[in-house]
Scaffold this motif. Structure first.
Motif, PDB file in Angstrom:
ATOM      1  N   ARG A  76     -14.079  39.916  -3.401  1.00  0.00           N
ATOM      2  CA  ARG A  76     -13.328  39.618  -4.611  1.00  0.00           C
ATOM      3  C   ARG A  76     -13.145  38.118  -4.750  1.00  0.00           C
ATOM      4  O   ARG A  76     -12.058  37.599  -4.605  1.00  0.00           O
ATOM      5  CB  ARG A  76     -11.969  40.292  -4.574  1.00  0.00           C
ATOM      6  CG  ARG A  76     -12.035  41.751  -4.786  1.00  0.00           C
ATOM      7  CD  ARG A  76     -10.632  42.295  -4.924  1.00  0.00           C
ATOM      8  NE  ARG A  76     -10.607  43.634  -4.400  1.00  0.00           N
ATOM      9  CZ  ARG A  76      -9.986  44.005  -3.306  1.00  0.00           C
ATOM     10  NH1 ARG A  76      -9.300  43.144  -2.620  1.00  0.00           N
ATOM     11  NH2 ARG A  76     -10.036  45.239  -2.885  1.00  0.00           N
ATOM     12  N   ASN A 128     -14.103  35.586 -10.852  1.00  0.00           N
ATOM     13  CA  ASN A 128     -14.049  36.732 -11.739  1.00  0.00           C
ATOM     14  C   ASN A 128     -15.466  37.167 -12.054  1.00  0.00           C
ATOM     15  O   ASN A 128     -16.430  36.514 -11.703  1.00  0.00           O
ATOM     16  CB  ASN A 128     -13.213  36.450 -12.996  1.00  0.00           C
ATOM     17  CG  ASN A 128     -13.836  35.448 -13.922  1.00  0.00           C
ATOM     18  OD1 ASN A 128     -15.019  35.520 -14.224  1.00  0.00           O
ATOM     19  ND2 ASN A 128     -13.045  34.512 -14.403  1.00  0.00           N
ATOM     20  N   ARG A 129     -15.600  38.272 -12.695  1.00  0.00           N
ATOM     21  CA  ARG A 129     -16.917  38.835 -12.930  1.00  0.00           C
ATOM     22  C   ARG A 129     -17.758  37.996 -13.873  1.00  0.00           C
ATOM     23  O   ARG A 129     -18.967  38.085 -13.874  1.00  0.00           O
ATOM     24  CB  ARG A 129     -16.779  40.243 -13.496  1.00  0.00           C
ATOM     25  CG  ARG A 129     -16.161  41.174 -12.504  1.00  0.00           C
ATOM     26  CD  ARG A 129     -15.917  42.500 -13.123  1.00  0.00           C
ATOM     27  NE  ARG A 129     -15.263  43.342 -12.146  1.00  0.00           N
ATOM     28  CZ  ARG A 129     -15.268  44.634 -12.192  1.00  0.00           C
ATOM     29  NH1 ARG A 129     -15.876  45.255 -13.162  1.00  0.00           N
ATOM     30  NH2 ARG A 129     -14.656  45.334 -11.273  1.00  0.00           N
ATOM     31  N   LEU A 165      -7.378  36.252 -16.851  1.00  0.00           N
ATOM     32  CA  LEU A 165      -8.617  37.015 -16.717  1.00  0.00           C
ATOM     33  C   LEU A 165      -8.927  37.269 -15.240  1.00  0.00           C
ATOM     34  O   LEU A 165      -9.297  38.390 -14.858  1.00  0.00           O
ATOM     35  CB  LEU A 165      -9.776  36.271 -17.385  1.00  0.00           C
ATOM     36  CG  LEU A 165     -11.161  36.912 -17.271  1.00  0.00           C
ATOM     37  CD1 LEU A 165     -11.176  38.295 -17.909  1.00  0.00           C
ATOM     38  CD2 LEU A 165     -12.204  36.017 -17.916  1.00  0.00           C
ATOM     39  N   ASN A 166      -8.753  36.254 -14.406  1.00  0.00           N
ATOM     40  CA  ASN A 166      -8.974  36.429 -12.968  1.00  0.00           C
ATOM     41  C   ASN A 166      -8.040  37.483 -12.390  1.00  0.00           C
ATOM     42  O   ASN A 166      -8.461  38.317 -11.580  1.00  0.00           O
ATOM     43  CB  ASN A 166      -8.799  35.108 -12.225  1.00  0.00           C
ATOM     44  CG  ASN A 166      -9.928  34.147 -12.474  1.00  0.00           C
ATOM     45  OD1 ASN A 166     -11.045  34.543 -12.798  1.00  0.00           O
ATOM     46  ND2 ASN A 166      -9.653  32.860 -12.334  1.00  0.00           N
ATOM     47  N   ASN A 193      -9.272  40.920 -13.462  1.00  0.00           N
ATOM     48  CA  ASN A 193     -10.481  41.306 -12.745  1.00  0.00           C
ATOM     49  C   ASN A 193     -10.202  41.664 -11.290  1.00  0.00           C
ATOM     50  O   ASN A 193     -10.813  42.587 -10.747  1.00  0.00           O
ATOM     51  CB  ASN A 193     -11.542  40.217 -12.850  1.00  0.00           C
ATOM     52  CG  ASN A 193     -12.198  40.211 -14.205  1.00  0.00           C
ATOM     53  OD1 ASN A 193     -12.344  41.236 -14.842  1.00  0.00           O
ATOM     54  ND2 ASN A 193     -12.580  39.041 -14.669  1.00  0.00           N
ATOM     55  N   GLU A 194      -9.275  40.947 -10.654  1.00  0.00           N
ATOM     56  CA  GLU A 194      -8.898  41.292  -9.287  1.00  0.00           C
ATOM     57  C   GLU A 194      -8.260  42.678  -9.240  1.00  0.00           C
ATOM     58  O   GLU A 194      -8.565  43.484  -8.359  1.00  0.00           O
ATOM     59  CB  GLU A 194      -7.953  40.244  -8.720  1.00  0.00           C
ATOM     60  CG  GLU A 194      -8.636  38.946  -8.366  1.00  0.00           C
ATOM     61  CD  GLU A 194      -7.681  37.889  -7.855  1.00  0.00           C
ATOM     62  OE1 GLU A 194      -6.550  38.245  -7.431  1.00  0.00           O
ATOM     63  OE2 GLU A 194      -8.046  36.709  -7.864  1.00  0.00           O
ATOM     64  N   LYS A 244      -9.898  46.833 -18.347  1.00  0.00           N
ATOM     65  CA  LYS A 244     -11.212  46.285 -18.693  1.00  0.00           C
ATOM     66  C   LYS A 244     -11.240  45.797 -20.138  1.00  0.00           C
ATOM     67  O   LYS A 244     -11.795  44.737 -20.436  1.00  0.00           O
ATOM     68  CB  LYS A 244     -12.300  47.337 -18.480  1.00  0.00           C
ATOM     69  CG  LYS A 244     -12.596  47.591 -17.025  1.00  0.00           C
ATOM     70  CD  LYS A 244     -13.667  48.651 -16.877  1.00  0.00           C
ATOM     71  CE  LYS A 244     -13.977  48.930 -15.415  1.00  0.00           C
ATOM     72  NZ  LYS A 244     -15.016  49.956 -15.255  1.00  0.00           N
ATOM     73  N   ALA A 256      -9.370  42.557 -20.249  1.00  0.00           N
ATOM     74  CA  ALA A 256     -10.168  41.488 -19.653  1.00  0.00           C
ATOM     75  C   ALA A 256     -11.235  41.007 -20.637  1.00  0.00           C
ATOM     76  O   ALA A 256     -11.469  39.803 -20.772  1.00  0.00           O
ATOM     77  CB  ALA A 256     -10.812  41.973 -18.351  1.00  0.00           C
TER      78      ALA A 256
END
Length: 90
Positions: free
Chosen positions: A7, A10-11, A42-43, A46-47, A66, A69
Motif C-alpha cells: 500500500r 495511491n492507485r 484521495l490517498n 485508496n488506502e 471507489k 475516490a
C-alpha cells in the motif's frame, strides 16, 4: 487466505518514492493547495479501499469509496487543467 498488497502511494500516482512535491502557501497558490488537499484525501480513500479489499469485503461501502475516490481524481484533474490553461495564457 488472501495475499497482502503493498500500500504505497495511491492507485493513480503510483509509489510514494517519487520526488516530494513542494508545499505552496495557501494564500499565494490556492489552486495548488486545493490539489494537495484533494490528493491527501484521495490517498486516504485508496488506502481504506485497499484495506477493505484485502479483508475480502465486497460491499456497497467499497463501491461508494471507489466512487468518491474517482470524484476526487476528477476534481484534481479539473484543477490541474485550470493551471495549464492559466500558464498557457501567459
Amino acid at each position: 487466505m488472501s495475499t497482502q498488497r503493498l500500500r504505497t502511494g495511491n492507485r493513480l500516482t503510483g509509489p510514494k518514492d517519487r520526488p516530494a512535491v513542494k508545499k505552496y502557501p495557501a494564500r499565494r497558490f490556492p489552486i495548488q493547495s486545493e490539489i494537495q488537499r484533494l490528493e491527501d484525501e484521495l490517498n486516504a480513500f485508496n488506502e481504506r479501499i485497499a484495506e477493505l479489499e484485502d479483508e475480502g469485503h465486497r460491499s456497497h461501502a467499497v463501491d461508494v469509496l471507489k466512487a468518491n475516490a474517482l470524484d476526487f481524481a476528477r476534481q484534481i484533474d479539473e484543477l490541474r487543467g485550470v493551471l495549464v490553461e492559466s500558464a498557457s495564457k501567459r
